[in-house]
Design an enzyme around this catalytic site. Structure first.
Site, mmCIF file in Angstrom:
data_model
loop_
_atom_site.group_PDB
_atom_site.id
_atom_site.type_symbol
_atom_site.label_atom_id
_atom_site.label_comp_id
_atom_site.label_asym_id
_atom_site.label_seq_id
_atom_site.Cartn_x
_atom_site.Cartn_y
_atom_site.Cartn_z
ATOM 1 N N ASP A 224 -11.450 3.998 -6.435
ATOM 2 C CA ASP A 224 -12.468 3.172 -5.764
ATOM 3 C C ASP A 224 -12.741 3.650 -4.333
ATOM 4 O OD1 ASP A 224 -9.917 2.439 -5.098
ATOM 5 O OD2 ASP A 224 -10.185 0.296 -5.410
ATOM 6 N N GLY B 258 -4.856 8.400 -4.649
ATOM 7 C CA GLY B 258 -3.573 8.674 -5.314
ATOM 8 C C GLY B 258 -3.792 9.561 -6.527
ATOM 9 N N GLY C 97 0.005 -1.388 -10.422
ATOM 10 C CA GLY C 97 -1.126 -2.273 -10.717
ATOM 11 C C GLY C 97 -1.306 -3.213 -9.547
ATOM 12 N N ARG C 98 -2.117 -2.757 -8.588
ATOM 13 C CA ARG C 98 -2.250 -3.530 -7.334
ATOM 14 C C ARG C 98 -2.987 -4.845 -7.553
ATOM 15 N NH1 ARG C 98 -1.566 -0.355 -2.769
ATOM 16 N NH2 ARG C 98 -2.777 -1.797 -1.513
ATOM 17 N N THR D 56 -7.859 6.628 -11.944
ATOM 18 C CA THR D 56 -6.789 5.738 -11.484
ATOM 19 C C THR D 56 -5.875 5.427 -12.656
ATOM 20 O OG1 THR D 56 -6.208 3.500 -10.781
ATOM 21 C CG2 THR D 56 -8.318 3.717 -11.819
ATOM 22 N N ARG E 206 -5.971 7.792 2.287
ATOM 23 C CA ARG E 206 -5.906 7.548 3.708
ATOM 24 C C ARG E 206 -6.846 6.457 4.221
ATOM 25 N NH1 ARG E 206 -6.335 13.147 6.114
ATOM 26 N NH2 ARG E 206 -8.530 12.806 5.805
ATOM 27 N N GLU F 172 3.130 -4.790 -9.851
ATOM 28 C CA GLU F 172 3.484 -4.850 -8.416
ATOM 29 C C GLU F 172 2.616 -5.853 -7.655
ATOM 30 O OE1 GLU F 172 2.536 -1.074 -6.511
ATOM 31 O OE2 GLU F 172 0.640 -0.978 -7.583
ATOM 32 N N ASP G 44 -4.314 2.752 -12.677
ATOM 33 C CA ASP G 44 -4.392 1.287 -12.783
ATOM 34 C C ASP G 44 -5.462 0.821 -13.773
ATOM 35 O OD1 ASP G 44 -2.510 1.339 -10.806
ATOM 36 O OD2 ASP G 44 -3.707 0.322 -9.286
ATOM 37 N N HIS H 1 6.296 5.720 -8.650
ATOM 38 C CA HIS H 1 5.487 6.932 -8.823
ATOM 39 C C HIS H 1 5.865 7.757 -10.041
ATOM 40 C CE1 HIS H 1 4.501 5.704 -4.756
ATOM 41 N NE2 HIS H 1 3.399 6.412 -4.891
ATOM 42 N N LEU H 2 6.962 7.391 -10.720
ATOM 43 C CA LEU H 2 7.266 8.077 -11.985
ATOM 44 C C LEU H 2 6.096 7.906 -12.950
ATOM 45 C CD1 LEU H 2 10.967 6.937 -12.411
ATOM 46 C CD2 LEU H 2 10.179 9.300 -12.103
ATOM 47 N N ASP I 123 -8.536 0.181 -13.204
ATOM 48 C CA ASP I 123 -9.291 -0.961 -12.667
ATOM 49 C C ASP I 123 -10.652 -0.584 -12.086
ATOM 50 O OD1 ASP I 123 -8.356 0.373 -10.468
ATOM 51 O OD2 ASP I 123 -7.445 -1.356 -9.497
HETATM 52 O O1 F6P Z 1 -4.041 2.869 -7.202
HETATM 53 C C1 F6P Z 1 -3.072 3.606 -7.852
HETATM 54 C C2 F6P Z 1 -1.715 3.315 -7.303
HETATM 55 O O2 F6P Z 1 -0.793 4.060 -8.048
HETATM 56 C C3 F6P Z 1 -1.339 1.837 -7.264
HETATM 57 O O3 F6P Z 1 -0.924 1.352 -8.494
HETATM 58 C C4 F6P Z 1 -0.274 1.826 -6.205
HETATM 59 O O4 F6P Z 1 -0.144 0.583 -5.592
HETATM 60 C C5 F6P Z 1 -0.784 2.822 -5.235
HETATM 61 O O5 F6P Z 1 -1.577 3.721 -5.954
HETATM 62 C C6 F6P Z 1 0.298 3.544 -4.494
HETATM 63 O O6 F6P Z 1 -0.276 4.404 -3.586
HETATM 64 P P1 F6P Z 1 0.534 5.454 -2.748
HETATM 65 O O7 F6P Z 1 0.921 6.575 -3.664
HETATM 66 O O8 F6P Z 1 -0.440 5.907 -1.710
HETATM 67 O O9 F6P Z 1 1.724 4.767 -2.198
#
Ligand code: F6P
Length: 359
Positions: A115, A13, A182-183, A137, A76, A234, A139, A283-284, A141
């Site tokens: 990661d 991402g 934040g997964r 990232t 992917r 999230e 996040d 995604h904002l 993390d």
């Molecule tokens: O790992 C970064 C992140 O933005 C997460 O917080 C989120 O769950 C994920 O990517 C979303 O991924 P995508 O843009 O592929 O939906």
């Protein structure tokens, strides 16, 4: 043997600051007499011949302040699972990448990613490709580095959103639930929640009980508060429950999370008997211009990555250990997640200030 040509790619991402890293890599390499090949869409740049292009300082002029990535990216899952079909034939994924690395006369790679991308990079390093990883990232993390570029931008955006939601929540005496990214780690929720003065912060590390959250809100109302702001990562989970997901994991691709904010809002409305709304920032948080902090961190990461390559220090990830950037083995990073520890200073302070974590 001195480096003559390196490749740079961005994977996973996107995060604000990717372009700042690319710019720093290109400029630092160019000034050391090293040519840079920009690889498009992560390792696809080493699969399809048309997906790579030489980058000079002229090509990276003006991108420091841009979000996204001029190289494109893909998120992917595990690419090693599928054979690669190209107009030239069908190839084993890693054989093809290695063949194209050699055909392009590359000496090393800078792999900028999270990661997933770092784990793929480590596999290629073990197969003989000299490379350095740069952690990315929003996040925050990634294990082994105190921070990643993109995080500060995401937190700043989420904080501004919480500021805006305060006034409308107060006007209507509502609960407003704000879902942030934040997964598996609650860094964005914790930092933006504290910076925005949230009343409740729910993070993946601390399973929550909504009855306890509702009680916090009732207590606030009893003290005369007209509203409550609840920040939910999230990936936050109710005690004994599981993640809210919109799409299950498949073929090496991670599950897509979503719905945590809506779930909390619907339940809290019933439990606290108070009108509730929710907002998903989504995604904002990843878009737009990087903050000054992220621009400088990203620039330092890019410069350091080239420095490590020039010194022949491969198989490392550039890590932020303030005040220094240090190389750490990729082997020590992959497969791990940096979550919020229970004795984290900000978490402890937030609790001391009365923020409810739902436990
Ligand atoms: O790992 C970064 C992140 O933005 C997460 O917080 C989120 O769950 C994920 O990517 C979303 O991924 P995508 O843009 O592929 O939906």
């Amino acid at each position: 043997m001195p480096l003559k040509k390196i490749g740079v790619l961005t994977g996973g991402g996107d995060a604000p600051g990717l372009n700042a890293v690319i710019r720093a890599v290109v400029k630092a390499a160019f000034n050391s007499g090293v040519e840079v090949l920009g690889l498009e869409d992560s390792f696809d740049g080493l699969i399809y011949p048309e997906k790579s292009r030489v980058l000079t300082p002229r090509h990276v002029t003006g991108i420091l302040r841009l979000g996204g990535t001029i190289l494109g990216t893909v998120n992917r899952g595990n690419p090693f699972l599928e054979p690669i079909v190209t107009p030239e034939g069908t190839f084993d994924y890693s054989d093809r990448v290695i063949e194209m690395f050699e055909k392009n006369q590359l000496d090393a790679l800078v792999c900028i990613g999270g990661d997933g991308t770092l784990a793929i990079s480590y596999e290629f390093y073990k197969k003989g490709i000299p490379l350095v990883g740069v952690p990315k990232t929003i996040d925050n993390d990634i294990f082994g580095t105190t921070s990643c570029f993109g995080f500060d931008t995401a937190v700043s955006f989420a904080t501004e959103a919480i500021d805006r939601l305060h006034t409308t929540a107060e006007a209507h005496r509502r609960i407003i639930v704000v879902e942030v990214m934040g997964r598996y780690a609650g860094w964005i929720a914790l930092h933006a929640g504290v910076a925005g003065g949230a009343d409740v912060i729910l993070i993946p590390e601390i399973p929550y009980d909504l009855e306890k959250v509702a009680q916090c809100i009732r207590d606030r109302d009893a003290l005369g508060a007209r509203f409550s702001i609840v920040v939910v990562a999230e990936g936050a989970v109710p005690i004994g429950g599981s993640h809210s997901i919109v799409k299950a994991a498949h073929g090496g691709t991670a599950e897509r999370l979503g719905g945590a904010g809506m779930y909390c809002a619907e339940e809290l409305e019933k439990l606290a008997k108070k009108e509730t709304r929710y907002v998903v920032l989504g995604h904002l948080q990843r878009g737009g211009a990087p903050t000054a902090f992220d621009r400088t961190l990203a620039t330092r990461f890019g410069g350091k990555a080239v420095e490590l390559l020039l010194k022949g220090m491969f198989g490392k990830m550039v890590a932020n250990h303030p005040p220094d950037l240090v190389p750490i083995p990729l082997q020590d990073v992959v497969g791990k997640t940096k979550t919020v520890p229970f004795d984290n200073d900000l978490l402890t302070t937030a609790r001391a200030l009365g923020v409810c974590f739902g436990d």
